[in-house]
Design an enzyme around this catalytic site. Structure first.
Site, PDB file in Angstrom:
ATOM      1  N   LYS A  84       9.568 -16.797 -14.953  1.00 34.57           N
ATOM      2  CA  LYS A  84       9.140 -15.850 -15.981  1.00 34.57           C
ATOM      3  C   LYS A  84       8.991 -16.543 -17.334  1.00 34.57           C
ATOM      4  CE  LYS A  84       8.451 -11.711 -14.352  1.00 34.57           C
ATOM      5  NZ  LYS A  84       7.165 -11.018 -14.601  1.00 34.57           N
ATOM      6  N   GLU A 142       0.799  -1.230   0.000  1.00 33.83           N
ATOM      7  CA  GLU A 142       0.000   0.000   0.000  1.00 33.83           C
ATOM      8  C   GLU A 142       0.830   1.278   0.000  1.00 33.83           C
ATOM      9  OE1 GLU A 142       0.314  -1.161   4.413  1.00 33.83           O
ATOM     10  OE2 GLU A 142       0.229  -2.142   2.456  1.00 33.83           O
ATOM     11  N   ILE A 146       5.120  -8.287 -18.416  1.00 30.66           N
ATOM     12  CA  ILE A 146       6.481  -7.778 -18.236  1.00 30.66           C
ATOM     13  C   ILE A 146       7.388  -8.971 -17.962  1.00 30.66           C
ATOM     14  CG2 ILE A 146       7.968  -6.193 -16.985  1.00 30.66           C
ATOM     15  CD1 ILE A 146       5.586  -4.899 -18.446  1.00 30.66           C
ATOM     16  N   SER A 147       8.273  -9.278 -18.913  1.00 28.97           N
ATOM     17  CA  SER A 147       9.178 -10.407 -18.757  1.00 28.97           C
ATOM     18  C   SER A 147      10.611  -9.919 -18.635  1.00 28.97           C
ATOM     19  CB  SER A 147       9.022 -11.379 -19.930  1.00 28.97           C
ATOM     20  OG  SER A 147       9.699 -12.591 -19.664  1.00 28.97           O
ATOM     21  N   ASN A 163      18.272  -5.494 -17.429  1.00 28.60           N
ATOM     22  CA  ASN A 163      18.255  -4.815 -16.133  1.00 28.60           C
ATOM     23  C   ASN A 163      17.855  -3.356 -16.292  1.00 28.60           C
ATOM     24  OD1 ASN A 163      19.703  -6.935 -14.245  1.00 28.60           O
ATOM     25  ND2 ASN A 163      20.787  -6.913 -16.189  1.00 28.60           N
ATOM     26  N   LYS A 216      16.260 -12.827 -18.288  1.00 27.38           N
ATOM     27  CA  LYS A 216      16.625 -13.982 -17.479  1.00 27.38           C
ATOM     28  C   LYS A 216      15.736 -15.195 -17.764  1.00 27.38           C
ATOM     29  CE  LYS A 216      18.568 -11.182 -13.769  1.00 27.38           C
ATOM     30  NZ  LYS A 216      18.574  -9.944 -14.571  1.00 27.38           N
ATOM     31  N   LEU A 246      17.986   0.447 -14.820  1.00 24.58           N
ATOM     32  CA  LEU A 246      18.695   1.361 -13.920  1.00 24.58           C
ATOM     33  C   LEU A 246      17.715   2.072 -12.998  1.00 24.58           C
ATOM     34  CD1 LEU A 246      21.291   3.030 -16.288  1.00 24.58           C
ATOM     35  CD2 LEU A 246      21.796   1.526 -14.375  1.00 24.58           C
ATOM     36  N   THR A 293      30.277  -9.192  -8.134  1.00 26.38           N
ATOM     37  CA  THR A 293      30.325 -10.655  -8.054  1.00 26.38           C
ATOM     38  C   THR A 293      31.480 -11.233  -8.861  1.00 26.38           C
ATOM     39  OG1 THR A 293      28.703 -10.779  -9.845  1.00 26.38           O
ATOM     40  CG2 THR A 293      27.865 -10.898  -7.598  1.00 26.38           C
TER      41      THR A 293
END
Length: 634
Positions: free
Chosen positions: A430, A325, A414-415, A455, A418, A457, A480
């Site tokens: 997805k 909410e 919205i896919s 991705n 990935k 931003l 990573t």
């Protein structure tokens, strides 16, 4: 804010009144000087001619008329903002018109005046009125310079944008800034003066010139350039340790130079090295205007931007549906301020709740559904795969089936990239969502499409947010893997793609954005550290933590089995739908509906059956181990 604005208006009004009074004196002084020069400054001849008496009789009318003409010619709007050829032309035009009106007025009142007086009057009016303004600016510049240290500025770009920048720095910024050198790639300008400042060379001179001229701040003032060129220039600028600004102009008319001009800090989007994708807004407007639009997950990063762009295209009604909410409230209040007349409903609920989503569809009967509600965090979904299945897969199934049941015309999923050869639960979930809408598209009157992009931003939980937080805390910044790459786009770009996909939709397509070259996350981290004013590996260390579960070194945008075709937008492609067996998918979904009773390993094994291209981190490890073992045996 209101108080400071009111104070500014009072100061500006007082300046305008002051200059009007000064102009009133100078207008009449010019008129009398024109008469004296006509009689070679012989006072006796001026008095005996009777012309002086005529001027004294007409001066109140002349003053009022001239002030009105000056106002119409914008001499009080841009008085202190600019000093250039354009402003000189306005002063000349005002002098000509006011002198002509004086001549006509005196003729109508039968007040004698020499015919040559008009030319002398114009000359002295231009000299006195123009000189008054130049002198005032000169005094103000001296006053401001005495107030504090001057900041030396390098301007990159000797074009229209560079001209606007230099004028703005000189006039609007209280002369605290001194433009000391200009950089431009045009060799013909090297060594020449641009706006009174020397053009010292091209981009390769940025670092050297910054040291030579003791530059404190660099302004990138090139209005049109490729992102690659911008990236190269900014990298050169970052070597100088100077503050870096970018000229931003939001005006629509070239004549409105100063009114929408601003300097902004460079941001991470400037360092992506790819051009902004442009969507056809007319096509988007054609199917959103006067339609009812439902956005699930409407409070999230993508969902809220969907709401903004939908609202901008005059929908009949916008329904925002979200489980959280606080986010829903934030976007509601923003849209109320921006679009007070728009009809909008904000509803709290979960797409997992079939009855709730059906009730919403039944009540509002949307024409378009943008389905953005989903769990998207890759590592978290590895630890809670059942939640990813329940929310992403069955949330999509509930929403898609409700859309078909209640006559929705278009359904946009919205896919993500990935979903291609997924190595994590989020991506695999997805991909199942894509399979669901492809199957439903074959039997429903609703047109179902998916939009797959990389991705984003600035989205919640994005790597940029993590890096910024780590930099604020003094580091280290965690990456990573040194070689990991990702495709990036801005939130407005992503949403523009989603909405244009709706315009292209015929049903069953998976739309893919040509996102240009991928970005190395290591480079992104280093650029962000430099943007924050620190030196990577010196002031802010970077450490490499290793790939997380379900994470790959690079993302793919298409499955090998998919064939792509272009759309009217050369940055948007369509991946032709793959064959999905509806009966087999239904059986898999029935089994997935019992994930609550499964272990994580059992869920992953089942997902491997549903999505043949899915490879869990464990299976990747096993494959790598076997390959290494075979190599050792050989």
């Amino acid at each position: 804010m209101k108080k400071s604005t009111a104070k500014f208006d009072i100061v500006r009004l007082s300046r305008v009144i002051t200059v009007m009074l000064m102009d009133a004196v100078l207008i009449n002084l010019a008129s009398f000087m024109g008469l004296f020069i006509r009689f070679e400054f012989i006072w006796h001849d001026v008095v005996e001619s009777g012309f002086l008496e005529s001027l004294l009789a007409y001066w109140p009318i002349n003053t009022l008329t001239a002030i009105v003409v000056f106002w119409v010619c914008h001499l009080y709007n841009s008085l202190w903002e600019h000093a250039g050829f354009k402003e000189l032309l306005w002063i000349v035009l005002a002098a000509v018109i006011s002198s002509l009106l004086q001549l006509v007025g005196m003729f109508m009142l039968k007040l004698p005046i020499p015919r040559s007086h008009m030319l002398y009057n114009i000359l002295f009016t231009v000299v006195l009125v123009g000189g008054e303004r130049i002198f005032y600016r000169f005094l103000r510049r001296l006053r401001n310079k005495s107030k504090g240290a001057v900041i030396n500025v390098m301007v990159i770009g000797a074009g229209r944008a560079g001209e606007l920048t230099i004028r703005d720095l000189r006039l609007r910024r209280q002369n605290k800034y001194r433009v000391v050198c200009v950089i431009d790639e045009n060799k013909r300008l090297w060594g020449e003066l641009f706006m009174g400042v020397k053009v010292v060379g091209g981009d390769d001179m940025i670092e050297k010139a910054a040291r030579q001229y003791k530059v404190h701040e660099i302004v990138l003032a090139i209005s049109s350039m490729s992102s690659r060129k911008r990236l190269r220039i900014l990298h050169e600028c970052q070597k100088t340790n100077c503050d870096i600004k970018v000229m931003a102009v939001t005006y629509q008319d070239a004549d409105s130079e100063s009114q929408n001009f601003r300097l902004r800090d460079i941001n991470i989007e400037d360092l992506l090295g790819r051009d902004v994708m442009n969507a056809d807004m007319s096509e988007i407007a054609s199917y959103i205007k006067d339609k009812t639009v439902l956005v699930t997950g409407g409070g999230g990063s993508i969902g809220s931007e969907l709401c903004r762009q939908v609202a901008a295209h005059n929908p009949k009604q916008l329904i925002i549906f979200d489980i959280y909410e606080n986010n829903a409230y934030d976007i509601q209040q923003e849209l109320i301020r921006r679009y007070p007349k728009m009809k909008m409903e904000v509803l709290i609920g979960s797409v997992r709740d079939r009855e709730r989503i059906e009730h919403v569809m039944d009540k509002f009967r949307p024409d378009l559904v943008c389905h953005a509600a989903a769990h998207k965090h890759v590592p978290l979904m590895e630890d809670s795969p059942a939640e990813a299945i329940k929310n992403n897969v069955f949330g999509t199934l509930n929403t898609a089936q409700a859309a078909s049941k209640f006559g929705v015309k278009r359904f946009i999923l919205i896919s993500t990239d990935k979903a291609v050869n997924p190595t994590n639960i989020m991506g695999a979930s997805k991909r199942i969502c894509e399979m669901i809408i492809q199957v439903m598209n074959k039997t429903s009157e609703t047109d179902y499409v998916a939009v797959r992009f990389g991705n984003v931003l600035g989205s919640n939980g994005s790597v940029v947010h993590l890096f910024k937080k780590q930099i604020m805390e003094g580091g280290p910044v965690t990456v990573t893997d040194k070689h990991i790459i990702r495709y990036f786009m801005t939130i407005p770009e992503a949403v523009s793609l989603v909405l244009q996909a709706g315009a292209f939709a015929k049903g069953g397509e998976i739309f893919v954005l040509d996102m240009g070259e991928p970005v190395k996350i290591d480079d992104l981290a280093r650029n962000l550290i430099r943007l924050s004013g620190f030196e990577p590996d010196v002031e802010i260390p970077i450490i490499y933590t290793g790939l997380r579960p379900g994470e790959k070194l690079f993302e793919e945008l298409l499955l090998q089995e998919e064939k792509v075709s272009k759309t009217k937008n050369n940055m948007i492609y369509i991946g032709r739908e793959m064959e999905v067996d509806a009966d087999i998918l239904e059986k898999h979904l029935n089994r997935l509906s019992k994930v609550e009773d499964m272990t994580i390993q059992e869920i992953k094994e089942l997902i491997s059956e549903v999505v043949p291209t899915y490879r869990s981190p464990e299976s990747q490890f096993d494959e790598a181990y076997m390959a290494k073992k075979e190599t050792a045996t050989v």
